[in-house]
Scaffold this motif. Structure first.
Motif, PDB file in Angstrom:
ATOM      1  N   THR A 171       7.026  12.741  17.349  1.00 20.84           N
ATOM      2  CA  THR A 171       6.763  14.126  17.757  1.00 20.84           C
ATOM      3  C   THR A 171       7.552  15.091  16.871  1.00 20.84           C
ATOM      4  OG1 THR A 171       6.362  13.431  20.035  1.00 20.84           O
ATOM      5  CG2 THR A 171       6.880  15.755  19.695  1.00 20.84           C
ATOM      6  N   VAL A 172       8.818  14.773  16.664  1.00 27.24           N
ATOM      7  CA  VAL A 172       9.677  15.606  15.810  1.00 27.24           C
ATOM      8  C   VAL A 172       9.229  15.508  14.353  1.00 27.24           C
ATOM      9  CG1 VAL A 172      12.047  15.932  14.984  1.00 27.24           C
ATOM     10  CG2 VAL A 172      11.624  15.414  17.394  1.00 27.24           C
ATOM     11  N   GLU A 173       8.845  14.299  13.938  1.00 28.50           N
ATOM     12  CA  GLU A 173       8.433  14.056  12.549  1.00 28.50           C
ATOM     13  C   GLU A 173       7.253  14.939  12.165  1.00 28.50           C
ATOM     14  OE1 GLU A 173       8.127   9.928  10.083  1.00 28.50           O
ATOM     15  OE2 GLU A 173       6.931  10.028  11.901  1.00 28.50           O
ATOM     16  N   ARG A 174       6.282  15.061  13.070  1.00 29.31           N
ATOM     17  CA  ARG A 174       5.102  15.886  12.783  1.00 29.31           C
ATOM     18  C   ARG A 174       5.505  17.351  12.587  1.00 29.31           C
ATOM     19  NH1 ARG A 174       2.748  11.986  16.462  1.00 29.31           N
ATOM     20  NH2 ARG A 174       3.170  13.221  18.310  1.00 29.31           N
ATOM     21  N   GLU A 175       6.346  17.850  13.487  1.00 27.53           N
ATOM     22  CA  GLU A 175       6.795  19.252  13.395  1.00 27.53           C
ATOM     23  C   GLU A 175       7.568  19.495  12.096  1.00 27.53           C
ATOM     24  OE1 GLU A 175       9.247  19.884  16.779  1.00 27.53           O
ATOM     25  OE2 GLU A 175       7.612  19.624  18.220  1.00 27.53           O
ATOM     26  N   LEU A 176       8.450  18.546  11.783  1.00 28.65           N
ATOM     27  CA  LEU A 176       9.326  18.713  10.624  1.00 28.65           C
ATOM     28  C   LEU A 176       8.541  18.643   9.317  1.00 28.65           C
ATOM     29  CD1 LEU A 176      12.372  19.208  10.692  1.00 28.65           C
ATOM     30  CD2 LEU A 176      12.716  16.806  10.106  1.00 28.65           C
ATOM     31  N   LEU A 177       7.552  17.766   9.254  1.00 27.75           N
ATOM     32  CA  LEU A 177       6.726  17.643   8.052  1.00 27.75           C
ATOM     33  C   LEU A 177       5.949  18.936   7.805  1.00 27.75           C
ATOM     34  CD1 LEU A 177       5.576  16.057   5.675  1.00 27.75           C
ATOM     35  CD2 LEU A 177       3.876  15.083   7.248  1.00 27.75           C
ATOM     36  N   VAL A 178       5.344  19.465   8.842  1.00 30.41           N
ATOM     37  CA  VAL A 178       4.595  20.717   8.706  1.00 30.41           C
ATOM     38  C   VAL A 178       5.530  21.832   8.242  1.00 30.41           C
ATOM     39  CG1 VAL A 178       3.351  22.512   9.997  1.00 30.41           C
ATOM     40  CG2 VAL A 178       2.770  20.086  10.325  1.00 30.41           C
TER      41      VAL A 178
END
Length: 197
Positions: A171-178
């Motif tokens: 969940t955090v990974e998706r936000e951080l990548l964007v």
């Protein structure tokens, strides 16, 4: 407008997050193609968004280097400003890294340099840490050793299974990548400068 080629190996949840973000007219990047190393489930996201895709399967080549050359050729066909490894579970051959880095980034489910490699979530649990996290970094010729672009911590809860922890990390990974792609597109992150340090 930053053009992206995204590489995947699995379900493509990070790819989907990028496609959703880049669908917003104000977002300063666009996905121009999606590549995979197998008939990955995540290629369905590319199809749903009408994004061209390509698949380069390592087992069909005589060597890792030959596979890398074909993968690189497929990537360069799209002249991307940035290549994003989003759940791409292969170590890229040196010739590919040299051709693309530092405009070649990856997400990793740990706070690098802690827990590099393919089993970061399992390794964090085995080590008994109370905090792990996500790193977005430039890919260099090492394994998860490139310059860090951004990191965010994720707590490890008592009794976490590998699956539970990994889902919270994703969940955090998706936000951080964007966010990282936006920062690169808006030039608040300079990949050349990061790589030169």
């Amino acid at each position: 407008m930053l053009s992206l080629v995204v590489l995947i190996s699995g379900g493509g949840s990070n790819l989907r997050a990028l496609l959703e973000a880049t669908s917003e007219s104000a977002f300063p990047a666009r996905v121009v193609a999606v590549g995979a190393d197998n008939e990955a489930e995540g290629l369905g996201h590319a199809e749903a968004w009408s994004i061209p895709s390509f698949t380069v399967v390592p087992s069909t080549f005589e060597s890792r280097e030959a596979w890398g050359e074909e993968l690189l050729e497929q990537i360069l066909r799209w002249s991307p400003d940035l290549v994003v490894c989003a759940g791409f579970m292969r170590i890229l051959p040196p010739n590919v890294v040299r051709a693309l880095s530092p405009r070649l980034i990856n997400t990793h489910p740990a706070l690098l340099p802690a827990f590099p490699g393919a089993h970061a979530v399992r390794d964090a649990l085995a080590a008994g840490v109370d905090t792990t996290g996500v790193t977005v970094h430039v890919i260099d010729e090492g394994v998860d050793t490139g310059p860090v672009i951004v990191q965010r911590a994720v707590p490890v809860h008592p009794g976490d299974t590998e699956h539970e922890l990994h889902e919270r990390i994703k969940t955090v990974e998706r936000e951080l990548l964007v966010a990282a792609v936006r920062d690169i597109a808006e030039q608040t992150v300079d990949l050349e400068e990061l790589a030169a340090r």
